[in-house]
Design a protein around this motif. Structure first.
Motif, PDB file in Angstrom:
ATOM      1  N   LEU A 123      12.257 -26.989  32.446  1.00 20.30           N
ATOM      2  CA  LEU A 123      13.636 -27.254  33.507  1.00 20.30           C
ATOM      3  C   LEU A 123      14.641 -27.149  32.585  1.00 20.30           C
ATOM      4  O   LEU A 123      14.707 -26.999  31.352  1.00 20.30           O
ATOM      5  CB  LEU A 123      13.551 -28.515  33.909  1.00 20.30           C
ATOM      6  CG  LEU A 123      13.599 -29.751  33.153  1.00 20.30           C
ATOM      7  CD1 LEU A 123      14.842 -30.194  32.578  1.00 20.30           C
ATOM      8  CD2 LEU A 123      12.995 -31.220  34.001  1.00 20.30           C
ATOM      9  N   GLU A 124      15.709 -26.556  33.232  1.00 18.82           N
ATOM     10  CA  GLU A 124      17.151 -26.820  32.523  1.00 18.82           C
ATOM     11  C   GLU A 124      17.980 -27.681  33.363  1.00 18.82           C
ATOM     12  O   GLU A 124      18.024 -27.719  34.483  1.00 18.82           O
ATOM     13  CB  GLU A 124      17.561 -25.248  32.481  1.00 18.82           C
ATOM     14  CG  GLU A 124      17.690 -24.493  33.525  1.00 18.82           C
ATOM     15  CD  GLU A 124      18.036 -23.079  33.586  1.00 18.82           C
ATOM     16  OE1 GLU A 124      18.833 -22.516  32.492  1.00 18.82           O
ATOM     17  OE2 GLU A 124      17.704 -22.288  34.247  1.00 18.82           O
ATOM     18  N   VAL A 125      19.157 -28.148  32.485  1.00 20.24           N
ATOM     19  CA  VAL A 125      20.024 -29.126  33.189  1.00 20.24           C
ATOM     20  C   VAL A 125      21.435 -28.783  32.695  1.00 20.24           C
ATOM     21  O   VAL A 125      21.553 -28.419  31.380  1.00 20.24           O
ATOM     22  CB  VAL A 125      19.840 -30.620  32.696  1.00 20.24           C
ATOM     23  CG1 VAL A 125      20.578 -31.504  33.422  1.00 20.24           C
ATOM     24  CG2 VAL A 125      18.412 -30.858  33.093  1.00 20.24           C
ATOM     25  N   TYR A 126      22.373 -28.595  33.670  1.00 24.31           N
ATOM     26  CA  TYR A 126      23.689 -28.389  33.375  1.00 24.31           C
ATOM     27  C   TYR A 126      24.580 -29.138  33.788  1.00 24.31           C
ATOM     28  O   TYR A 126      24.375 -29.839  35.044  1.00 24.31           O
ATOM     29  CB  TYR A 126      24.097 -26.791  33.772  1.00 24.31           C
ATOM     30  CG  TYR A 126      23.384 -25.587  33.150  1.00 24.31           C
ATOM     31  CD1 TYR A 126      23.962 -24.900  32.140  1.00 24.31           C
ATOM     32  CD2 TYR A 126      22.156 -25.048  33.815  1.00 24.31           C
ATOM     33  CE1 TYR A 126      23.237 -23.870  31.774  1.00 24.31           C
ATOM     34  CE2 TYR A 126      21.497 -23.930  33.299  1.00 24.31           C
ATOM     35  CZ  TYR A 126      22.066 -23.680  32.230  1.00 24.31           C
ATOM     36  OH  TYR A 126      21.471 -22.414  31.471  1.00 24.31           O
ATOM     37  N   ALA A 127      25.876 -29.508  33.135  1.00 22.98           N
ATOM     38  CA  ALA A 127      26.819 -30.423  33.584  1.00 22.98           C
ATOM     39  C   ALA A 127      27.706 -29.261  34.108  1.00 22.98           C
ATOM     40  O   ALA A 127      28.313 -28.249  33.352  1.00 22.98           O
ATOM     41  CB  ALA A 127      27.343 -31.290  32.629  1.00 22.98           C
ATOM     42  N   GLY A 128      28.595 -29.554  35.297  1.00 28.12           N
ATOM     43  CA  GLY A 128      29.615 -28.662  35.708  1.00 28.12           C
ATOM     44  C   GLY A 128      30.857 -29.608  35.774  1.00 28.12           C
ATOM     45  O   GLY A 128      30.736 -30.601  36.343  1.00 28.12           O
ATOM     46  N   GLU A 129      32.193 -29.304  35.420  1.00 31.88           N
ATOM     47  CA  GLU A 129      33.399 -29.796  35.461  1.00 31.88           C
ATOM     48  C   GLU A 129      34.155 -28.764  36.100  1.00 31.88           C
ATOM     49  O   GLU A 129      34.488 -27.796  35.724  1.00 31.88           O
ATOM     50  CB  GLU A 129      33.858 -30.023  34.140  1.00 31.88           C
ATOM     51  CG  GLU A 129      32.874 -31.174  33.367  1.00 31.88           C
ATOM     52  CD  GLU A 129      33.346 -31.464  31.826  1.00 31.88           C
ATOM     53  OE1 GLU A 129      32.769 -32.242  31.260  1.00 31.88           O
ATOM     54  OE2 GLU A 129      34.277 -30.805  31.409  1.00 31.88           O
ATOM     55  N   PHE A 130      34.955 -29.442  37.285  1.00 29.41           N
ATOM     56  CA  PHE A 130      35.728 -28.626  38.127  1.00 29.41           C
ATOM     57  C   PHE A 130      37.220 -29.443  38.258  1.00 29.41           C
ATOM     58  O   PHE A 130      37.199 -30.217  38.578  1.00 29.41           O
ATOM     59  CB  PHE A 130      35.229 -28.398  39.379  1.00 29.41           C
ATOM     60  CG  PHE A 130      33.787 -27.475  39.461  1.00 29.41           C
ATOM     61  CD1 PHE A 130      33.996 -26.138  39.630  1.00 29.41           C
ATOM     62  CD2 PHE A 130      32.497 -28.440  39.147  1.00 29.41           C
ATOM     63  CE1 PHE A 130      32.741 -25.587  39.591  1.00 29.41           C
ATOM     64  CE2 PHE A 130      31.748 -27.674  39.243  1.00 29.41           C
ATOM     65  CZ  PHE A 130      31.362 -26.251  39.511  1.00 29.41           C
ATOM     66  N   ASP A 131      38.157 -28.474  37.786  1.00 30.45           N
ATOM     67  CA  ASP A 131      39.557 -28.931  37.943  1.00 30.45           C
ATOM     68  C   ASP A 131      39.728 -28.735  39.557  1.00 30.45           C
ATOM     69  O   ASP A 131      39.141 -28.142  40.371  1.00 30.45           O
ATOM     70  CB  ASP A 131      40.513 -28.157  37.333  1.00 30.45           C
ATOM     71  CG  ASP A 131      40.660 -28.155  35.714  1.00 30.45           C
ATOM     72  OD1 ASP A 131      39.825 -29.519  35.472  1.00 30.45           O
ATOM     73  OD2 ASP A 131      40.842 -27.422  35.056  1.00 30.45           O
TER      74      ASP A 131
END
Length: 204
Positions: A123-131
């Motif tokens: 598996l792969e895990v990403y964090a996403g940050e959005f203004d």
């Protein structure tokens, strides 16, 4: 396509027995990562510009290949060439500090950070940050055909799946196939943070 210019992992001259062992170890690792990604020999061949027959021989340690070919194979598997020569086996626990997360290029106002460490396995895990007002881009996108879960950590986002919008708040999640066109936009006045969890890993 049996270029013997590629040395063993040590980079030095080796005898035939050592060459054969190195070829077999390299081939086994390529096969292991291919199976982890649920890729057929044909799919890997198309991505790496190699014939399925050649890749089959490579995985069995019957041939080796040029550095250029090895780079294409590694890229197609989401790896580096160094990953293919890693002799340490499966790694133990690895801590990733928030400040050390590798960042991927994304749309303005958003950041995509890799949490799972390469080489990726199941598996792969990403964090996403959005203004506020930021998104993953103007257009929906797809990647492979894996199971994907999006979890909202803080704030709120709108997730568009095949043209249908879903408004999610902190603690909400949605599951879909990565082959479905999808897009994320932060339509709130504050920042938002999400997690993407994808299994098996797919090309970015």
């Amino acid at each position: 396509m049996t270029d013997r210019s590629l040395p063993g992992p040590s980079g030095g001259d080796t005898d035939g027995d050592t060459d054969g062992a190195a070829d077999a170890a390299l081939g086994a690792r390529i096969r292991e990562y291919r199976m982890m990604r649920r890729m057929s020999l044909r799919a890997l061949g198309e991505a790496a510009q190699a014939s399925p027959g050649f890749l089959s021989q490579l995985e069995r340690g019957q041939v080796n290949c040029s550095i250029g070919m090895l780079r294409r194979i590694a890229d197609s598997l989401g790896l580096t060439v160094a990953d293919l020569f890693d002799q340490d086996g499966r790694p133990g626990p690895r801590v990733v500090r928030r400040a050390d997360r590798p960042m991927l290029h994304t749309a303005p106002g958003s950041r995509k950070l890799l949490i799972s460490q390469r080489p990726l396995s199941h598996l792969e895990v990403y964090a996403g940050e959005f203004d506020p007002g930021a998104s993953t881009g103007d257009d929906a996108y797809t990647h492979g055909d894996s199971q994907e879960i999006l979890l909202v950590i803080s704030g709120g986002v709108r997730v568009e799946l095949d043209g249908r919008a879903h408004d999610l708040e902190a603690g909400d999640s949605v599951e879909y196939r990565s082959s479905v066109p999808h897009r994320v936009v932060n339509h709130h006045e504050g920042p938002a943070e999400i997690l993407w969890i994808i299994s098996p890993p797919t090309p970015d």
